[in-house]
Design a protein around this motif. Structure first.
Motif, mmCIF file in Angstrom:
data_model
loop_
_atom_site.group_PDB
_atom_site.id
_atom_site.type_symbol
_atom_site.label_atom_id
_atom_site.label_comp_id
_atom_site.label_asym_id
_atom_site.label_seq_id
_atom_site.Cartn_x
_atom_site.Cartn_y
_atom_site.Cartn_z
ATOM 1 N N THR A 94 -8.321 -15.934 13.893
ATOM 2 C CA THR A 94 -7.840 -16.685 12.738
ATOM 3 C C THR A 94 -8.604 -16.247 11.492
ATOM 4 O O THR A 94 -9.556 -15.468 11.556
ATOM 5 N N GLY A 95 -8.167 -16.760 10.330
ATOM 6 C CA GLY A 95 -8.852 -16.465 9.084
ATOM 7 C C GLY A 95 -8.343 -15.233 8.380
ATOM 8 O O GLY A 95 -9.107 -14.554 7.678
ATOM 9 N N ILE A 96 -7.057 -14.925 8.556
ATOM 10 C CA ILE A 96 -6.478 -13.737 7.916
ATOM 11 C C ILE A 96 -6.070 -14.102 6.488
ATOM 12 O O ILE A 96 -5.116 -14.840 6.276
ATOM 13 N N SER A 97 -6.776 -13.567 5.506
ATOM 14 C CA SER A 97 -6.414 -13.859 4.119
ATOM 15 C C SER A 97 -5.412 -12.866 3.557
ATOM 16 O O SER A 97 -4.682 -13.181 2.615
ATOM 17 N N LYS A 98 -5.362 -11.654 4.131
ATOM 18 C CA LYS A 98 -4.443 -10.622 3.656
ATOM 19 C C LYS A 98 -3.916 -9.818 4.829
ATOM 20 O O LYS A 98 -4.667 -9.510 5.766
ATOM 21 N N LEU A 99 -2.629 -9.477 4.736
ATOM 22 C CA LEU A 99 -1.994 -8.565 5.683
ATOM 23 C C LEU A 99 -1.432 -7.426 4.833
ATOM 24 O O LEU A 99 -0.429 -7.577 4.146
ATOM 25 N N VAL A 100 -2.124 -6.292 4.864
ATOM 26 C CA VAL A 100 -1.828 -5.175 3.968
ATOM 27 C C VAL A 100 -1.123 -4.075 4.753
ATOM 28 O O VAL A 100 -1.587 -3.685 5.826
ATOM 29 N N GLY A 101 -0.023 -3.560 4.204
ATOM 30 C CA GLY A 101 0.715 -2.504 4.859
ATOM 31 C C GLY A 101 0.525 -1.163 4.175
ATOM 32 O O GLY A 101 0.344 -1.082 2.960
ATOM 33 N N ILE A 102 0.572 -0.105 4.984
ATOM 34 C CA ILE A 102 0.546 1.272 4.486
ATOM 35 C C ILE A 102 1.870 1.919 4.892
ATOM 36 O O ILE A 102 2.200 1.970 6.079
ATOM 37 N N GLY A 103 2.629 2.402 3.912
ATOM 38 C CA GLY A 103 3.948 2.956 4.185
ATOM 39 C C GLY A 103 3.947 4.462 4.358
ATOM 40 O O GLY A 103 3.117 5.177 3.765
ATOM 41 N N LEU A 104 4.874 4.940 5.192
ATOM 42 C CA LEU A 104 5.119 6.384 5.346
ATOM 43 C C LEU A 104 3.847 7.155 5.666
ATOM 44 O O LEU A 104 3.592 8.223 5.105
ATOM 45 N N ASN A 105 3.049 6.642 6.596
ATOM 46 C CA ASN A 105 1.760 7.256 6.883
ATOM 47 C C ASN A 105 1.800 8.226 8.065
ATOM 48 O O ASN A 105 0.765 8.713 8.505
ATOM 49 N N TYR A 106 2.997 8.497 8.597
ATOM 50 C CA TYR A 106 3.186 9.542 9.591
ATOM 51 C C TYR A 106 4.219 10.515 9.010
ATOM 52 O O TYR A 106 5.305 10.096 8.608
ATOM 53 N N PRO A 132 -2.002 6.873 -0.261
ATOM 54 C CA PRO A 132 -1.416 5.819 0.559
ATOM 55 C C PRO A 132 -0.467 4.926 -0.240
ATOM 56 O O PRO A 132 -0.769 4.535 -1.371
ATOM 57 N N ILE A 133 0.691 4.634 0.357
ATOM 58 C CA ILE A 133 1.641 3.678 -0.210
ATOM 59 C C ILE A 133 1.252 2.295 0.291
ATOM 60 O O ILE A 133 1.160 2.067 1.507
ATOM 61 N N VAL A 134 1.002 1.380 -0.625
ATOM 62 C CA VAL A 134 0.453 0.068 -0.273
ATOM 63 C C VAL A 134 1.476 -1.027 -0.568
ATOM 64 O O VAL A 134 2.102 -1.029 -1.632
ATOM 65 N N PHE A 135 1.667 -1.929 0.377
ATOM 66 C CA PHE A 135 2.477 -3.126 0.150
ATOM 67 C C PHE A 135 1.825 -4.288 0.879
ATOM 68 O O PHE A 135 0.914 -4.103 1.694
ATOM 69 N N ARG A 185 17.644 -4.317 -2.456
ATOM 70 C CA ARG A 185 17.661 -5.545 -3.256
ATOM 71 C C ARG A 185 16.824 -5.434 -4.520
ATOM 72 O O ARG A 185 16.566 -6.429 -5.189
ATOM 73 N N GLY A 186 16.347 -4.230 -4.843
ATOM 74 C CA GLY A 186 15.555 -4.035 -6.049
ATOM 75 C C GLY A 186 14.111 -4.459 -5.881
ATOM 76 O O GLY A 186 13.749 -5.183 -4.957
ATOM 77 N N GLY A 187 13.267 -4.004 -6.810
ATOM 78 C CA GLY A 187 11.855 -4.391 -6.787
ATOM 79 C C GLY A 187 11.079 -3.678 -5.698
ATOM 80 O O GLY A 187 11.404 -2.572 -5.277
ATOM 81 N N THR A 188 10.033 -4.331 -5.225
ATOM 82 C CA THR A 188 9.131 -3.728 -4.241
ATOM 83 C C THR A 188 9.641 -3.936 -2.821
ATOM 84 O O THR A 188 10.634 -4.617 -2.588
ATOM 85 N N TRP A 189 8.903 -3.348 -1.865
ATOM 86 C CA TRP A 189 9.270 -3.473 -0.453
ATOM 87 C C TRP A 189 9.017 -4.872 0.109
ATOM 88 O O TRP A 189 9.522 -5.210 1.179
#
Length: 281
Positions: free
Chosen positions: A68-80, A95-98, A165-169
């Motif tokens: 427990t205690g997850i303050s952020k869930l950060v994704g890295i896109g297209l990393n393969y 790195p592509i970050v979302f 749908r426009g905007g970010t991922w």
């Protein structure tokens, strides 16, 4: 050590997986596996516990998010590289970050909920990196010192929300149940090389993804160091490090997406497996 949390949602107990692969109940010694509270020093103390001193858990209880205690869930896109090619996108120079909303986090056996209006629900098996010590502008050489351990993450994605749908991922990444984590938190000492882990994912028993973290464009240490320049990473934060080829959106001759009733099974060598069934919201 391989830590787990098991039991009904909201009433999970802390356990571990012993050398024989059996679940042991650590709740008499550990109230909860809260990484902001425990940090790396706390995990090291817990690692000195002897699993054989604790009772085996009977049956096959539900497994929850292993900490427990997850303050952020950060994704890295297209990393393969192969995944970027199948997506028809340029190989990233950085790195592509979302971000994935923390409200999307769910357990490794919980249902994946198809949101209203979903037409292109997709799968992505990924190595999750769990932060154990506050990381702020850390060097590449010291980046792994800030890692508590590793886990399996399914970066469930709704492609029409994400790309049409426009905007970010973020719209296609953060719906409820789009962030299954677990079954285990495997401490860093048990994963000497995070760049040599096999990943796999099947849908209804049919092979979809096969890959290895050795083929990442940006490795774990580089990702941790890079992100720490733009945001402070806190104990308990999770980084999803990208997915190998084989996602539904990249299937030929035409894309194939998840339908109600489909079952995803996925895992990473040494980090355990998930089993997730798709159902309507």
């Amino acid at each position: 050590m391989k830590f787990v949390r098991f039991g009904p949602a909201g009433r999970e107990k802390v356990g571990c997986i012993d050398a024989r692969g059996e679940l042991r109940d650590l709740s008499s010694a550990v109230a909860d596996l809260n990484l902001p509270t425990l940090g790396q020093s706390g995990l090291r103390k817990l690692a000195r516990l002897k699993p054989e001193d604790f009772p085996k858990v009977k049956g096959r209880p539900r497994q929850g998010v292993p900490f427990t205690g997850i303050s952020k869930l950060v994704g890295i896109g297209l990393n393969y590289r192969d995944h970027a090619i199948e997506a028809g996108m340029a190989i990233p120079a950085e790195p592509i970050v979302f971000m994935k909303a923390t409200s999307c986090i769910s357990g490794p056996q919980d249902p994946v909920l198809r949101p209203a209006g979903s037409a292109k629900l997709d799968w992505e098996v990924e190595l999750g990196v769990v932060i154990g010590k506050t990381a702020r502008s850390v060097s590449l050489e010291k980046a792994l010192d800030h890692v508590a351990g590793y886990c399996v993450v399914n970066d469930v994605s709704e492609r029409s929300f994400q790309l049409e749908r426009g905007g970010t991922w973020d719209k296609g990444k953060g719906c409820d149940s789009f962030g299954p984590i677990g079954p285990w938190l495997v401490t860093r000492d048990e994963v000497p090389d995070p760049q040599s882990l096999a990943l796999w994912l099947d849908v209804n028993g049919e092979q979809r993804q096969r890959g290895n973290t050795a083929t990442m464009i940006f490795g774990v240490a580089e990702i941790v160091s890079y992100l720490s320049r733009f945001m402070t990473l806190l104990p308990g934060d999770v980084i999803c490090t990208g997915t190998p080829p084989g996602v539904g959106a990249g299937m030929k001759p035409e894309p194939k997406f998840l339908q109600d009733g489909d079952v995803m099974t996925l895992g990473i060598a040494g980090l355990g497996e998930q089993r997730l069934k798709v159902q309507p919201t």
